[in-house]
Design a protein around this motif. Structure first.
Motif, PDB file in Angstrom:
ATOM      1  N   UNK A  83      37.579  48.099  41.980  1.00 48.24           N
ATOM      2  CA  UNK A  83      36.606  48.616  42.825  1.00 48.24           C
ATOM      3  C   UNK A  83      37.456  50.394  42.845  1.00 48.24           C
ATOM      4  N   UNK A  84      38.528  50.467  42.724  1.00 49.35           N
ATOM      5  CA  UNK A  84      39.295  51.515  42.684  1.00 49.35           C
ATOM      6  C   UNK A  84      38.914  52.311  41.374  1.00 49.35           C
ATOM      7  N   UNK A  85      38.885  51.385  40.278  1.00 50.85           N
ATOM      8  CA  UNK A  85      38.492  51.997  38.626  1.00 50.85           C
ATOM      9  C   UNK A  85      37.147  52.410  38.788  1.00 50.85           C
ATOM     10  N   UNK A  86      36.148  51.817  39.392  1.00 55.48           N
ATOM     11  CA  UNK A  86      34.593  52.241  39.249  1.00 55.48           C
ATOM     12  C   UNK A  86      34.645  53.544  39.986  1.00 55.48           C
ATOM     13  N   UNK A  87      35.089  53.696  41.089  1.00 55.00           N
ATOM     14  CA  UNK A  87      35.088  55.039  41.967  1.00 55.00           C
ATOM     15  C   UNK A  87      35.834  56.149  41.137  1.00 55.00           C
ATOM     16  N   UNK A  88      36.865  55.822  40.760  1.00 53.93           N
ATOM     17  CA  UNK A  88      37.778  56.810  39.884  1.00 53.93           C
ATOM     18  C   UNK A  88      37.006  57.325  38.871  1.00 53.93           C
ATOM     19  N   UNK A 111      35.627  58.052  27.315  1.00 55.16           N
ATOM     20  CA  UNK A 111      35.218  56.956  26.492  1.00 55.16           C
ATOM     21  C   UNK A 111      36.862  56.105  26.223  1.00 55.16           C
ATOM     22  N   UNK A 112      37.777  56.887  25.964  1.00 54.80           N
ATOM     23  CA  UNK A 112      38.912  56.434  25.843  1.00 54.80           C
ATOM     24  C   UNK A 112      39.590  55.634  27.022  1.00 54.80           C
ATOM     25  N   UNK A 113      39.520  56.486  28.200  1.00 56.39           N
ATOM     26  CA  UNK A 113      39.486  55.676  29.584  1.00 56.39           C
ATOM     27  C   UNK A 113      39.046  54.395  29.759  1.00 56.39           C
ATOM     28  N   UNK A 114      37.702  54.510  29.482  1.00 54.11           N
ATOM     29  CA  UNK A 114      36.774  53.171  29.702  1.00 54.11           C
ATOM     30  C   UNK A 114      37.396  52.204  28.510  1.00 54.11           C
ATOM     31  N   UNK A 115      37.554  52.541  27.357  1.00 58.15           N
ATOM     32  CA  UNK A 115      38.093  51.467  26.553  1.00 58.15           C
ATOM     33  C   UNK A 115      39.563  51.084  27.123  1.00 58.15           C
ATOM     34  N   UNK A 116      40.291  51.786  27.500  1.00 58.17           N
ATOM     35  CA  UNK A 116      41.539  51.350  28.040  1.00 58.17           C
ATOM     36  C   UNK A 116      41.453  50.277  29.177  1.00 58.17           C
ATOM     37  N   UNK A 117      40.708  50.770  29.887  1.00 53.53           N
ATOM     38  CA  UNK A 117      40.154  49.792  31.163  1.00 53.53           C
ATOM     39  C   UNK A 117      39.609  48.349  30.768  1.00 53.53           C
ATOM     40  N   UNK A 118      38.894  48.379  29.536  1.00 54.66           N
ATOM     41  CA  UNK A 118      38.223  47.209  29.147  1.00 54.66           C
ATOM     42  C   UNK A 118      38.936  46.443  28.412  1.00 54.66           C
ATOM     43  N   UNK A 125      42.521  38.929  31.711  1.00 51.14           N
ATOM     44  CA  UNK A 125      41.522  37.605  31.895  1.00 51.14           C
ATOM     45  C   UNK A 125      42.001  36.601  30.741  1.00 51.14           C
ATOM     46  N   UNK A 126      42.348  36.854  29.694  1.00 50.99           N
ATOM     47  CA  UNK A 126      42.577  36.043  28.622  1.00 50.99           C
ATOM     48  C   UNK A 126      44.068  35.452  28.916  1.00 50.99           C
ATOM     49  N   UNK A 127      45.024  36.336  29.302  1.00 49.67           N
ATOM     50  CA  UNK A 127      46.489  35.677  29.601  1.00 49.67           C
ATOM     51  C   UNK A 127      46.477  34.916  30.881  1.00 49.67           C
ATOM     52  N   UNK A 149      32.702  36.653  28.712  1.00 49.48           N
ATOM     53  CA  UNK A 149      32.206  37.083  30.081  1.00 49.48           C
ATOM     54  C   UNK A 149      33.173  38.080  30.811  1.00 49.48           C
ATOM     55  N   UNK A 150      34.598  37.821  30.180  1.00 50.59           N
ATOM     56  CA  UNK A 150      35.641  39.108  30.823  1.00 50.59           C
ATOM     57  C   UNK A 150      35.120  40.521  30.126  1.00 50.59           C
ATOM     58  N   UNK A 151      34.875  40.394  28.706  1.00 48.45           N
ATOM     59  CA  UNK A 151      34.444  41.563  28.172  1.00 48.45           C
ATOM     60  C   UNK A 151      33.224  42.082  28.782  1.00 48.45           C
ATOM     61  N   UNK A 152      32.164  41.361  28.973  1.00 49.45           N
ATOM     62  CA  UNK A 152      30.876  41.693  29.978  1.00 49.45           C
ATOM     63  C   UNK A 152      31.413  42.415  30.914  1.00 49.45           C
ATOM     64  N   UNK A 153      32.214  41.686  31.884  1.00 53.97           N
ATOM     65  CA  UNK A 153      32.514  42.147  33.113  1.00 53.97           C
ATOM     66  C   UNK A 153      33.460  43.412  33.060  1.00 53.97           C
ATOM     67  N   UNK A 154      34.299  43.643  32.277  1.00 51.76           N
ATOM     68  CA  UNK A 154      34.981  44.832  31.944  1.00 51.76           C
ATOM     69  C   UNK A 154      34.057  46.087  31.637  1.00 51.76           C
ATOM     70  N   UNK A 155      33.368  45.679  30.698  1.00 51.85           N
ATOM     71  CA  UNK A 155      32.227  46.817  30.391  1.00 51.85           C
ATOM     72  C   UNK A 155      31.479  47.185  31.709  1.00 51.85           C
ATOM     73  N   UNK A 156      31.065  46.224  32.356  1.00 54.13           N
ATOM     74  CA  UNK A 156      30.136  46.526  33.583  1.00 54.13           C
ATOM     75  C   UNK A 156      30.802  47.273  34.602  1.00 54.13           C
TER      76      UNK A 156
END
Length: 448
Positions: A83-88, A111-118, A125-127, A149-156
């Motif tokens: 939630x903090x990430x989306x608002x930030x 774009x780089x911040x989004x890629x880092x968050x994804x 999620x994998x670990x 599903x983790x990738x899709x959620x991270x992108x979303x």
């Protein structure tokens, strides 16, 4: 002021509410993650406090929007702070901070911040598939499906907020730019209106000065001659009836000439220039002198008033009329010697009129201030123009002053002559001579 204060209070309470929700989500998710990983109570409390502090950074999101994003990236490894990430990310794109943080609001860095968050979200999620997704694995869901599903959620949770923030920020900046441009245009229009008003004011003043000069030139000379002849008529009416009759005839001629010249000027003042109506047709109208004077405030009216007047006077007054003017002054009692020299050349009508007016005003001044003196009028054609001089001898001690002759002076004659000559780019000088007389000189250099 009230609207601004209400908006600030609303924004403050919104930030407090978002910070409360984000702090609760971060603290709870981090504590659950630590508990599932089998950490001790102290570690669970520590990560919960860390999550609480990270979520509270939304209180400063409008001033320092990069801090909530950094806090969210720090809490993602604890499987918290989404939630903090989306608002930030939304805030960072929407508000475009100044300074170093402003570089992080650019599209490439976003774009780089989004890629880092994804990447962080997918890695976490994998670990933690074994501890976080136990129920899904027991029901036969393949691990690669959970990773997808983790990738899709991270992108979303990262890309849409960033895009929305960039869109809102661009729209806000566009609105600010348009507002500033509108204010700039309004200021420019105001300046243009002030300049137009000033030009109109100057045009009115110039036209008033022009009309006053023309009226002075027409009236002063004729009236001065009338007063001189009236005084002569009064003295000789009983002694010399023939001379009195001659003076009376001269007064009548001078009065009629003055009326003709005044009628010409007033006729021009009554004329209104043709104006185009809205359909593009041209109409001509006439109005009263008051109305015409009112329209003279614009530059167009000023130009329209000048040209006809010059045309009328040029047809009546020129250097060729100087002998008649000299004869009138002689008839008023002045001893005038007139000299014309140089090779006569064609001059513009305005130059001819100006030269005539200078000689006329100089002779009028002699009638007013030095009656009975000898006057010399010299007109010489020079290359590209004409030079002229009017001088009088020192008046006798018993000469009656102007006030006693009923010929008051307003001091506008020399000013008018100087303005006329300077308007044509010529030179003008007037002043007393060493012998006690007075001399007026003018030089008009104009193209033919």
């Amino acid at each position: 002021m009230r609207v601004g204060a209400w908006t600030r209070r609303r924004s403050m309470w919104l930030d407090i509410g978002l910070a409360t929700v984000a702090a609760g989500e971060c603290a709870w998710s981090a504590a659950v993650f630590a508990f599932r990983q089998g950490l001790g109570t102290a570690a669970v409390v520590a990560v919960a406090v860390f999550g609480l502090i990270a979520g509270s950074t939304l209180l400063v999101r409008r001033r320092w929007p990069l801090i909530p994003v950094a806090a969210a990236l720090a809490t993602i490894p604890l499987d918290a702070g989404y939630t903090l990430l989306m608002i930030g990310l939304y805030t960072l794109g929407a508000y475009r901070p100044e300074g170093a943080a402003g570089r992080f609001a650019e599209r490439r860095v976003m774009s780089a911040l989004c890629a880092l968050a994804i990447a962080e979200t997918v890695i976490v999620s994998t670990l933690t598939l074994g501890t976080q997704q136990q129920d899904a694995l027991r029901h036969g869901v393949a691990e690669y499906v959970l990773v997808i599903l983790s990738v899709l959620v991270a992108v979303a949770i990262s890309v849409p907020p960033a895009i929305l923030g960039l869109y809102i920020g661009a729209k806000r900046r566009l609105l600010v730019a348009l507002t500033e441009r509108a204010e700039g245009l309004e200021t420019e229009l105001s300046l243009l209106a002030d300049q137009a008003h000033e030009r109109a004011r100057r045009a009115r003043m110039e036209e008033r000065t022009r009309i006053a000069r023309e009226m002075h030139d027409v009236v002063a000379h004729r009236v001065s001659l009338l007063v001189v002849h009236a005084g002569a008529l009064e003295r000789v009416v009983h002694k010399d009836p023939d001379r009195a009759a001659q003076s009376a005839r001269l007064m009548g001629d001078i009065g009629r000439q003055a009326l003709d010249e005044l009628r010409q000027i007033l006729g021009v003042l009554r004329t209104v220039e043709p104006q185009e109506d809205e359909t593009g047709t041209t109409g001509t109208s006439t109005g009263s002198p008051t109305g015409a004077t009112g329209t003279a405030g614009t530059s167009g009216a000023a130009a329209g008033l000048g040209s006809p007047l010059d045309g009328v006077e040029a047809a009546l007054l020129s250097l060729a009329d100087l002998p008649k003017l000299v004869d009138e002054s002689r008839a008023a009692g002045l001893v005038v010697r007139y000299t014309l020299g140089g090779l006569r050349s064609a001059l513009p009508a305005q130059a001819e009129q100006t030269a005539y007016r200078v000689v006329q005003e100089a002779l009028t001044n002699v009638l007013k201030h030095a009656p009975g003196t000898d006057v010399e009028v010299v007109v010489a054609y020079v290359s590209g123009g004409v030079a002229l001089a009017v001088s009088n001898t020192c008046p006798a001690a018993d000469t009656a002053p102007a006030a006693d002759r009923g010929l008051p002076s307003g001091g506008n004659g020399l000013i008018g002559m100087r303005e006329r000559v300077h308007a044509l780019g010529g030179t003008f000088a007037a002043g007393p001579t060493a012998e006690g007389g007075y001399r007026v000189e003018a030089r008009l250099l104009t193209a033919t």
